[in-house]
Write an enzyme that holds these catalytic residues in place. Structure first.
Site, PDB file in Angstrom:
ATOM      1  N   HIS A  55       0.832  -1.222   0.000  1.00 32.94           N
ATOM      2  CA  HIS A  55       0.000   0.000   0.000  1.00 32.94           C
ATOM      3  C   HIS A  55       0.857   1.259   0.000  1.00 32.94           C
ATOM      4  O   HIS A  55       1.937   1.291   0.595  1.00 32.94           O
ATOM      5  CB  HIS A  55      -1.019  -0.003   1.147  1.00 32.94           C
TER       6      HIS A  55
ATOM      7  N   GLU B  39      -4.977   1.826   3.070  1.00 34.09           N
ATOM      8  CA  GLU B  39      -4.904   0.579   3.848  1.00 34.09           C
ATOM      9  C   GLU B  39      -4.986   0.894   5.335  1.00 34.09           C
ATOM     10  O   GLU B  39      -5.648   0.188   6.101  1.00 34.09           O
ATOM     11  CB  GLU B  39      -3.589  -0.165   3.545  1.00 34.09           C
ATOM     12  N   GLU B  40      -4.270   1.940   5.740  1.00 33.99           N
ATOM     13  CA  GLU B  40      -4.181   2.237   7.178  1.00 33.99           C
ATOM     14  C   GLU B  40      -5.540   2.592   7.769  1.00 33.99           C
ATOM     15  O   GLU B  40      -5.733   2.506   8.979  1.00 33.99           O
ATOM     16  CB  GLU B  40      -3.180   3.379   7.430  1.00 33.99           C
TER      17      GLU B  40
END
Lengths: 465, 465
Positions: B283, B329-330
């Site tokens: 990512h 993603e985070e």
């Protein structure tokens, strides 16, 4: 210079070994030391397995949680000294007193560094001790990145008007720290307006590590701070790609007139030769970040613990066992130098000076400076520590505060342990109780107490060159 | 639940293994894989010893030095996506395109926490992703320190009006992270006004580690931040001594409407089964501290490197090798979820999904989820990596972004390496290029390229359950 001096002394010792030996044979000394086996076991049992276990850790945690860091010249340091004075009295130690000294008073104030080009980036910094501040609006200048003093000198014409960033690799503390100590003046010599030094650290999680710097006479004073390993490396990469780097540095640092402080002293007075001394020590001051738990809370508190253990066992050595908690070590052994000036007339009565200032993790062994005869005796003493497997006698007793005595010929000893770990946290916000391990402190205290007690109690002082 | 599910699947696989085997014998498959020996060596030579060595490191350093961190919803992230789009085109990859998605937009703003009692202490904090802010004057309240949710529930009556500090021990990431994710809502349920969570980290130099937190429906939202391991432990000690602790917490955090972003895609189109896919990924977004070099710059860039290496060698697999650089993603695999929704109709054509998001240090091996038959094949493929001694096939392919596919039955693979190191820097200011090692990235890229190429080029797709 220090190491060279010691080498010469050792050769002289070797030559004169035969004639320097006392009336007693070495076998008699060995037997005398071996007779301390039960006492050594009692100290170890009390410190490591008995009711004193974890005491030095708990005492230290209470002080540093209550006070926090203890910078030279700060109210925190003076509060800590007063608390320790009370602690040592309440512990039932003897001749508890404070010896007045004058110490530097520097404050960092507010500080910041922002990279403006090639991109905006707020950098973690810590101004270096004794640095001047910047004007209130800060210093905004282009950066010159160098990896060594040699490179700085080669590129001297490019340094004028710049902020010099040192990205020197970490080799070891004693060599790499020269960049922190001398970096500002070296940069100022070639016309730099400020200097930023890669933190002298064995590892980093974006952690700045402060410390003392020294301006050189006749060289303009410029503001100087440490930056993280990460930012030093990034600026090195940026510069190698040809990027122009601009930083705005603001530092509110100020130097004030010397402040009043004290070395803190307590004793177990010797039963037979009270005028003779074995000195155990650590320093009570710290940098103004973290808790000063490791540097040097640990050393100070295993030294206190040493006297507590011996007292708790109802022991009293023939010579006086003196605890000194130095002040303003971080400013260059300032309190210890004044102690030396005051007490050096009595130097012939100092059998051994000890300082723990490189961590109180599980010790690798004892670092020692002294004559070959004295070293042979120390090796026998360390055999008493076989139950906890700490028996090595290594080269070079270290410690800023005891160095004055060692250089004047008094045998000196220090603890050596995991320096990679030590220099990961040294002078950083990370120097807290989290680094400390009560079980490791127990062992370090046991080593400290056995060595100091036996040397203080043996019939003869340690032989000098 | 995830692990339990996989266990059941494995048992089913085992029972049905005989019937699930394709027309070809396993020996034929082994021979087919062994025939890739020269190609594997060519990839390894190029990546580790040849002209491509250090390329993924250098490319990554240039991006993250230029852009810095890349938070979901930030301009930095969108700049990075545009640069990567251009990079992939200039690299000569195929079907380079951006797939639009909506992603969360949270900003931390200014934040601070100051201990007011029992002593003044400015604490390092990092607000947690999605947290609300405090009022401008902050929240000043007494602290309740707990070491577990159990303790919080036992002491629930004491939590009302307090700031709950969690000092949970670090066990491992997947279990300890629950305190970061759920800590605020659990505290709010019992009337707390804010929560501070000990950073979920395997080591610390006074380093806060941020990350996502999730408010629970029907529970009041309270501000929440991480603190350092050091401060959590100190407050635990203070509380155990009976000290009253008061903290002033200020957080300028804000949640904004979802922002526009993109998953970044490039391919080497398959020569024989272009509709079939092996997906390699990492990512591109990161937290807003450090450089996002390790998490997940490394994973993204060895995935790009995989396509570059194969292209440079003039190879083209039978199936399409697709690179995806996920966004957000985070924030919980947000970009990847939308990708899954868009592409899941084609799920039968996905042979293998791969994500590297646990570091690109020297790999211990490949984590893999899939049928026993597929696992047996992966073990053969990993034998091709004997020249660099990375041959292990471990349990449980991991990766937030590929988890949607894995849960739907597609075989999934990830890289496993030094997690102690990874979670020392994860989500902290220390996630920079300093953590990365070009030689280790070379090896990780070689593993990634050999595995993905061979699986993409074998005559048959990996068998499912």
């Amino acid at each position: 210079m220090k190491y060279l001096l010691f080498t010469i002394v050792s050769i002289v010792d070797l030559i004169s070994l035969g004639s320097a030996i006392s009336q007693r044979t070495f076998q008699e000394i060995q037997e005398e030391i071996a007779s301390y086996g039960d006492i050594a076991k009692a100290i170890i049992n009390l410190a490591v397995y008995g009711k004193a276990q974890n005491r030095s850790y708990e005492r230290l945690a209470l002080l540093v949680d209550t006070i926090g860091p203890r910078l030279s010249g700060s109210k925190n340091l003076e509060k800590a000294i007063q608390i320790m004075y009370q602690n040592l009295q309440e512990d039932g130690l003897e001749n508890v007193h404070l010896e007045p000294v004058k110490i530097p008073h520097w404050e960092r104030g507010e500080e910041s560094a922002v990279m403006l080009e090639p991109r905006t980036h707020k950098m973690a910094i810590l101004g270096l001790g004794s640095s001047i501040g910047t004007p209130p609006e800060g210093i905004t200048a282009e950066v010159l990145v160098v990896t060594s003093f040699d490179e700085l000198h080669r590129r001297a014409p490019q340094a004028r008007g710049k902020i010099v960033v040192y990205n020197q690799p970490y080799v070891n503390y004693s060599s790499t720290v020269l960049y922190r100590v001398q970096g500002a003046s070296e940069a100022a010599r070639v016309g730099a307006v400020a200097s930023l030094i890669r933190s002298v650290a064995s590892s980093s999680i974006y952690s700045p590590h402060t410390g003392l710097q020294e301006y050189q006479d006749g060289v303009p004073k410029i503001p100087t701070a440490c930056i993280t390993v990460e930012d030093a490396e990034m600026m090195s990469r940026m510069a190698s790609r040809g990027s122009r780097i601009v930083i705005q540095l603001k530092m509110g640092a100020k130097n004030y007139p010397d402040a009043d402080s004290f070395n803190t002293v307590a004793e177990l007075v010797g039963s037979k030769y009270p005028e003779q001394v074995v000195l155990v020590s650590g320093h009570l001051d710290s940098w103004d970040v973290g808790q000063g738990a490791m540097d040097d809370g640990g050393g100070a508190f295993i030294s206190w613990e040493t006297l507590s253990l011996i007292k708790d066992l109802g022991l009293r050595p023939k010579r006086t066992l003196r605890l000194v908690l130095w002040t303003a070590e971080e400013q260059g052994g300032v309190g210890a130098f004044q102690y030396y000036q005051l007490h050096k007339a009595n130097i012939s009565n100092y059998s051994l000076v000890m300082e723990s200032d490189l961590g109180t993790f599980f010790p690798y062994g004892l670092q020692f400076t002294g004559s070959d005869k004295a070293r042979a005796i120390m090796k026998e003493v360390m055999c008493l520590l076989q139950p906890i497997n700490v028996t090595q006698v290594l080269q070079y007793g270290e410690g800023t505060d005891i160095s004055y005595w060692i250089q004047a010929g008094v045998p000196g000893a220090s603890l050596l342990d995991d320096l990679y770990k030590y220099f990961s946290f040294h002078h950083s916000h990370g120097d807290t109780m989290t680094v400390m391990d009560p079980k490791q402190m127990n062992v370090a205290a046991a080593v400290w107490a056995v060595v100091s007690f036996v040397v203080a109690d043996m019939e003869e002082m340690l032989p000098r060159s």
